[in-house]
Design a protein around this motif. Sequence first.
Motif, PDB file in Angstrom:
ATOM      1  N   LEU A 103       0.872  -1.176   0.000  1.00  0.00           N
ATOM      2  CA  LEU A 103       0.000   0.000   0.000  1.00  0.00           C
ATOM      3  C   LEU A 103       0.910   1.226   0.000  1.00  0.00           C
ATOM      4  O   LEU A 103       1.675   1.430   0.949  1.00  0.00           O
ATOM      5  N   VAL A 104       0.822   2.015  -1.067  1.00  0.00           N
ATOM      6  CA  VAL A 104       1.819   3.055  -1.339  1.00  0.00           C
ATOM      7  C   VAL A 104       1.145   4.430  -1.385  1.00  0.00           C
ATOM      8  O   VAL A 104       0.163   4.635  -2.109  1.00  0.00           O
ATOM      9  N   LEU A 105       1.708   5.369  -0.640  1.00  0.00           N
ATOM     10  CA  LEU A 105       1.280   6.762  -0.740  1.00  0.00           C
ATOM     11  C   LEU A 105       2.052   7.440  -1.863  1.00  0.00           C
ATOM     12  O   LEU A 105       3.284   7.345  -1.927  1.00  0.00           O
ATOM     13  N   ALA A 106       1.331   8.116  -2.746  1.00  0.00           N
ATOM     14  CA  ALA A 106       1.955   8.825  -3.868  1.00  0.00           C
ATOM     15  C   ALA A 106       1.074  10.007  -4.240  1.00  0.00           C
ATOM     16  O   ALA A 106      -0.101  10.078  -3.845  1.00  0.00           O
ATOM     17  N   LYS A 107       1.644  10.924  -5.012  1.00  0.00           N
ATOM     18  CA  LYS A 107       0.902  12.111  -5.439  1.00  0.00           C
ATOM     19  C   LYS A 107       0.607  12.041  -6.936  1.00  0.00           C
ATOM     20  O   LYS A 107       1.471  11.662  -7.733  1.00  0.00           O
ATOM     21  N   ILE A 108      -0.627  12.395  -7.274  1.00  0.00           N
ATOM     22  CA  ILE A 108      -1.028  12.482  -8.677  1.00  0.00           C
ATOM     23  C   ILE A 108      -0.764  13.911  -9.148  1.00  0.00           C
ATOM     24  O   ILE A 108      -1.287  14.861  -8.545  1.00  0.00           O
ATOM     25  N   ILE A 116      -2.047  13.758  -1.625  1.00  0.00           N
ATOM     26  CA  ILE A 116      -1.606  12.372  -1.449  1.00  0.00           C
ATOM     27  C   ILE A 116      -2.751  11.398  -1.727  1.00  0.00           C
ATOM     28  O   ILE A 116      -3.848  11.540  -1.199  1.00  0.00           O
ATOM     29  N   SER A 117      -2.468  10.391  -2.546  1.00  0.00           N
ATOM     30  CA  SER A 117      -3.424   9.329  -2.840  1.00  0.00           C
ATOM     31  C   SER A 117      -2.819   7.993  -2.421  1.00  0.00           C
ATOM     32  O   SER A 117      -1.614   7.882  -2.177  1.00  0.00           O
ATOM     33  N   LEU A 118      -3.674   6.971  -2.342  1.00  0.00           N
ATOM     34  CA  LEU A 118      -3.225   5.654  -1.888  1.00  0.00           C
ATOM     35  C   LEU A 118      -3.418   4.626  -2.991  1.00  0.00           C
ATOM     36  O   LEU A 118      -4.464   4.609  -3.658  1.00  0.00           O
TER      37      LEU A 118
END
Length: 607
Positions: free
Chosen positions: A214-219, A233-235
Amino acid sequence: MSLRPTIDFLLNDWLSVERLNQRERFSDHSRETFDAVLDTCERIAREKYAPFNRLVDTQEPHFDGEKVILPQATHDAQKAYAESGMLSAAQDYEIGGMQLPYTVEAAANAFFAMASVSIGSGLLTVGNANLLMAHGSEAQKRVFALNEFSGRWSGTMCLSEPQAGSSLSDVATRAVPDGTGFESDPLGPRYRLKGNKMWISAGEHELTENIVHLVLAKIPDEHGKLVPGVKGISLFIVPKKLVDTEGQLTGERNDVALAGLNHKCGWRGTTNTLLNFGEGKYPVRGDAGAIGYLVGQPGKGLQCMFHMMNEARIGVGMAATMLGMAGYHASLDYAKNRPQGRPVTSGGKDAAAPQVRIIEHADVKRMLLAQKSYAEGALALELYCARLVDEQHTGAPEAADDARLLLEVLTPIAKSWPSEWCLEANSLAIQVHGGYGYTRDFPVEQYWRDNRLNMIHEGTHGIQGMDLLGRKVLMENGKGLALLAGRVNATIERAIQVPELAAHANALGQALQDVGATTKAAWATANPTEALANAVPYLQAFGHTVLAWIWLDVALAAHAAPDSSARTGRLAAVRFFFHYELPKIGAWLQVVRTRDLTCADLAEDAF
């Protein structure tokens, strides 16, 4: 010495956990089924975990260029844990669960944490799957969560980055839509991720056939830029190996690569990794970037991840607690068997007099009582928090909402207090052993090393302190703090009627009043810089007050029990905590109350 009598007392005599069977969800259970679960976990921990605690500390995970190698004992332990059904213990019967109260599940998992926290059990996997059950789509639940609950796959949480650490607003991992029609993928909107994640426990291994990250990243926005702060931040679900909609492996490796293993002070049996996402080591489907599936709504990733983070914080608290308990049991056994010195009453100078065991020395008793008060008190706190989880999920609406809010307030304490004071218990365990404790011939030095991590991961003391004083005691206009005060006062009212406990009840009442007044004083200027300058001393004082309440409530149950050495020991631990520990809060609260800026105002060149 066995942990089981303490677990039985806290569950049955104190928390009256069997009353949960009156609720529809737990109606198939009884004291017998709860005991059977505890029996099974105690046996697996004794046979598959405890004998190999030193082995996994000395035979650290290593990377052979293709895969991470772990001792066979770790494989055997993880297999036994999965086969026990504990990964899905609290889940519905329909998906293979036991519908077990979380309170019993937490107590059962305590055996594994005490036997070998380094081997680990299912903390991250269960937390990962629970998050997906709460926030994932039906397909994500079916394909990913259910395979984690079965033990076929395992899970991680990928938050921190090498340049960001705990500052999640600064994450730089990017996620861009994967071509046209990316939103129609049955497993969720499909993205390509690129970035690096650090401190990922169980991030690479061969214990299960797949790993669900499960990775936090930005679109990026329409201009290709990352939105600053946490709002962007999206998951994402990023599996190590790609799967189809039936949960079968497709044979394709996702572009998730091990960049390195972290070599730690403790918890050496648990693989800890630096992972590269989308850097091209495993190109997938002819394009760059690791494939990930959006969980929930874009920009709402941190809210989803807090579901897992809060579970993990309580799990960290339990791990710290049981390491403290392991050290206490080891040093108690040592103190009962180690002869050294002579009684003070004889002047200690008659060399012809027989030596006494060190447990007969007052200072050794002090150290043992401190360990007992820290470890058993922390265990009671963790089980109380677990009981709040059950109340939140199965209680009447008003009681469920109260439990939710109380848990919000107590979570920073459940994580931080055991991680500080059960570490101190481990330090005292080394001291009881003397020079032997500082050697690898005895287990207590490993317990200390393993426990030292718990003050750091899942939020440092500084983060927990700011969360408590800066958010939790203020949220919903202070309702959570008022609820906690109500619970504490109810215990005080009961205890003040018992002559042996009345002085403790009065001391706790004063402590509660002091904490309340200090909370108001800290925010008197409404200046966060001043209020939060001493958030950690506030956390320490608040935590000690909470533990004094927990111990006083436990003491009421102990006082009502028949005479026994266990009853005597518990009431002695209560006296110790109120005489030796609770008075410490005065110094901590003083700097908070006066908004002391000694630390905050000091220029760096003065160091």
